[in-house]
Write an enzyme that holds these catalytic residues in place. Sequence first.
Site, mmCIF file in Angstrom:
data_model
loop_
_atom_site.group_PDB
_atom_site.id
_atom_site.type_symbol
_atom_site.label_atom_id
_atom_site.label_comp_id
_atom_site.label_asym_id
_atom_site.label_seq_id
_atom_site.Cartn_x
_atom_site.Cartn_y
_atom_site.Cartn_z
ATOM 1 N N LYS B 52 0.865 -0.799 0.102
ATOM 2 C CA LYS B 52 -0.503 0.162 -0.073
ATOM 3 C C LYS B 52 0.571 1.111 0.135
ATOM 4 O O LYS B 52 0.256 2.532 -0.810
ATOM 5 C CB LYS B 52 -0.887 0.151 1.316
ATOM 6 C CG LYS B 52 -1.279 -1.022 1.029
ATOM 7 C CD LYS B 52 -3.013 -0.473 0.814
ATOM 8 C CE LYS B 52 -4.075 -1.954 0.861
ATOM 9 N NZ LYS B 52 -5.396 -1.544 0.801
ATOM 10 N N SER B 302 1.515 -9.689 -0.202
ATOM 11 C CA SER B 302 1.120 -8.840 -0.046
ATOM 12 C C SER B 302 1.606 -7.378 0.811
ATOM 13 O O SER B 302 1.956 -6.320 1.389
ATOM 14 C CB SER B 302 -0.561 -7.908 0.051
ATOM 15 O OG SER B 302 -1.060 -9.001 0.654
#
Lengths: 313, 313
Positions: B52, B302
């Site tokens: 992110k 991730s």
Amino acid sequence: MKTGKAQLEKVSKLIQPHIHRTPVLTSHLINEIAGADLYFKCENFQRMGAFKMRGATNAILNLSEEQKAKGVVTHSSGNFAQALSLAAKSLEVPAYIVMPDSAPEVKKAAVRTYGGEITECPSTLPDRERTADEIQQRTGATFIHPSNDLDVILGQGTAALELLEDEPDLDIIFCPVGGGGLIAGTALAVKHFGNNCKCMGGEPLEADDAWRSLQSGKIETNETANTVADGLKTQLGDINFPIILEHVDEIVRVSEDEIKTALRLIWERMKIIVEPSSAVALAAVIKEKERFKNKKIGIIISGGNVDLAKLPF
Amino acid sequence: MKTGKAQLEKVSKLIQPHIHRTPVLTSHLINEIAGADLYFKCENFQRMGAFKMRGATNAILNLSEEQKAKGVVTHSSGNFAQALSLAAKSLEVPAYIVMPDSAPEVKKAAVRTYGGEITECPSTLPDRERTADEIQQRTGATFIHPSNDLDVILGQGTAALELLEDEPDLDIIFCPVGGGGLIAGTALAVKHFGNNCKCMGGEPLEADDAWRSLQSGKIETNETANTVADGLKTQLGDINFPIILEHVDEIVRVSEDEIKTALRLIWERMKIIVEPSSAVALAAVIKEKERFKNKKIGIIISGGNVDLAKLPF
């Protein structure tokens, strides 16, 4: 000379095809906390998950063909049992592992996965030694001690050798102190390949036999060893102790809370899985951070084999 | 074109000084289990511990100086809150983070560490949107959506772009599917930089809104989302969905047990700490291993932000 520079270089070349060259990681956040530049040699990424793979591999490679055919035997409930099993399997040598019947099933299963043949016995040292003796007599296998064996010591030293190849200007290399194989090998590598580099050890206060041995000049034992760093409960031996006495600059002792705090830092900040024993060196650096301010410090992360169901968090 | 090859290359160069180029790791043991060659792009080692950081950084860098001075606002209880806070701090931009008052204290503390200013509100989506609106009106800050924003999507796509630079011949890149930002960006990178490469997603059966959206051709929602992969409970948006519909080849759904098995494999075999969401792609590869036999497969890990006190083992 058996512990000379050329000998260590030879060992490093010899075992290279059979081990991983592990990465050296850094963490800005941990550097900020420690006030120093830390270089972590990540032996948790080593084959079977610990530096012990190096020494086990070197010990087997130094056997004669006749010895190899008869196999190797050790007694260990920890990483060396797995390391000797895997190294033996890779080199197509039989491995006989003496384990205390109280050893966790998960550790026995790991040894079996790597092809080691387990013989269980009561957990006292005399029982383990007697059982290993019986196997030696029956099979002709060669006994390999997990830490008090010169080939093992030299193998373990190759982690620091590689670290110094990657980071030649380290001021200190720190490693955890258990049975003495890793720190003896590290001290030799620091002596031969360091550039004004010191070798220091981190040891749990709860199992400070090596610290006391350096004070008294003789091998001390632990009455109890109530530490989360379960790889560091063993004592020094007559082969590694003289090397440690001559070449290790200092051992720093740390509390259980200091070990757990350092362990959590490594897990949370570096996102890598390491054993509690691996956190002892970082704990030592943080404990005495004023002394180590702005130094370039190598830290040997010894291994990453943990039981995820029994974490100390 | 806003989603063209040149645009992605530009984004990758733009954010490069502000993010880590994360390593690509492999594991012999996991390859054996999967029957394929897997290349893990380790965004758990990214700054603040997740991919992110890429999208948040790109979104801020694309603001005008005037916009930057007034700051950015988002609502998130997860990694994007931390990512926007840290990216904003690095770029000296104020960050306002709307978090549900039920969010874990550890997540609020992380946002504060990175300098984000938290406003708490009830946890419903209307409450969060209303609160973010109020902050926008009061401060003039620009709202940045965690996944349904083209600059964010392009930023997330740079992970796959880097992976394809390192491993140009991948047959497939797999990533987890949550709000759709990562898989939309990944699909664009695969389209522009892959060599006959497919883009596939892994999604929990318990939160299979994206799988159903691909079937129906419109954005579906989750009634419930009872999954250990807590980063994947969100739904697609009107900006990322058209990209996903056009460029994602397939989404494979996996059970909770399959996710936990894959998670444990990564922790135990690779010795790295990853979030449950990160294991969903590997779970998908293992679930349908016959189809993927001997393929070269990239897997986007991730993130690695987990609460060590609440592990699913």
